[in-house]
Each structure stands twice: as C-alpha cells, then as structure tokens.
Design a protein around this motif. Structure first.
Motif: not given
Ligand code: DQA
Length: 145
Positions: A22-25, A82-102, A127-129
């Motif tokens: 129902d949430l994720y298709g 929850t993950s500050i560590a994953t955010m920190d890793a993304l901060e070390s990446f210089v390109g484009v970052v796009l976030e998706v939630h189904i 919310g776009f599946g």
C-alpha cells in the motif's frame, strides 16, 4: 563517455514490491532498476545500482562514488531519519545529490519528516511511488548534460 551516476538504496528497499505494498507499490527494485537503466541509456548516462541494509556499506558506496560518479540518487530508507554518518559521507561528495522517497514521508509519522540526507540533497522527491526514481533520473540528466 557519459556522465556516471549511482542509484543507491538503503535498508529494506530490497523488499520493495513485497512489503507494505500500500505504501511502496508492487514493482520490485530489480524492475525499477531495469527501467532506470534503460532510461539512463537514452539520456547518455552511465548508471550503477547498489542497495544495502547496512549503514557502513552505504557509506562505503558513497565514498567509492567520489572516485567515479557525477551524481548520486539516494533513498536511504529509515537511515534518512537517523544517520548523521551517511549525511557526512554525502557531504564529502562533490557532485549532484538527489533524494528519493517512494512514500510521502510528510503524510506519515512525525519522525519521518526529518531527513539528514535533505541537508545535503540538491533536490528531494517524495510520494511519487517508484516513479520518483525516474523523475530523479530525468532531473539528474538535465543537471548533468
Ligand atoms: C522510505 C521512507 C522511509 O521513512 C522508510 O523508512 C523507508 C522507505 C520511502 O522510500 O518512502 O524505508 O525511504
């Protein structure tokens, strides 16, 4: 040579199409990736797909992407909240970052309204599946080509 991107999925997203339909298709992650692979080819992008249920592995994939990728599309699943560590890793990446939630994380529990990934993301789709991955890929293509 086309620009290279990583589509990275976090915990439980290997079960898309099987859990909480129902949430994720009903479409599996393999089918989503297959579709995105074809689309990326049309856009002239090279795409790599990774999924892990482990925080450290996601961080390793992001570090690896620093060496080859121009963009990352990430659905970090519950680690988004929850993950500050994953955010920190993304901060070390210089390109484009796009976030998706189904699912529409704003229509669910309060704790899903905050995403650490959003503090780094250049754009967010929710919310776009599973179509959200395609939309993110289109946006990535227009930003990179
Ligand atoms: C999700 C939303 C998260 O809150 C949840 O923990 C997920 C999936 C989504 O794609 O809607 O695992 O990232």
């Amino acid at each position: 040579m086309g620009k290279r991107i990583l589509i990275l999925n976090g915990p439980n997203l290997n079960l898309v199409g099987e859990r909480q339909k129902d949430l994720y298709g009903e479409v599996s992650l393999a089918d989503v990736n297959n579709h995105c692979g074809k689309l990326a080819e049309e856009f002239g992008l090279e795409v790599r797909f990774e999924q892990s249920n482990h925080e450290g592995a996601l961080i390793d994939y992001i570090h690896e992407a620093r060496t080859y990728a121009h963009g990352i599309i990430i659905n970090a699943g519950a680690y988004s909240h929850t993950s500050i560590a994953t955010m920190d890793a993304l901060e070390s990446f210089v390109g484009v970052v796009l976030e998706v939630h189904i699912s529409n994380v704003f229509k669910r529990q309060d704790f899903r309204r905050q995403s650490y990934m959003s503090l780094r993301a250049d754009g967010v789709i929710a919310g776009f599946g599973v179509e959200g991955y395609e939309l993110a890929l289109r946006r990535m293509s227009s930003l990179l080509t």
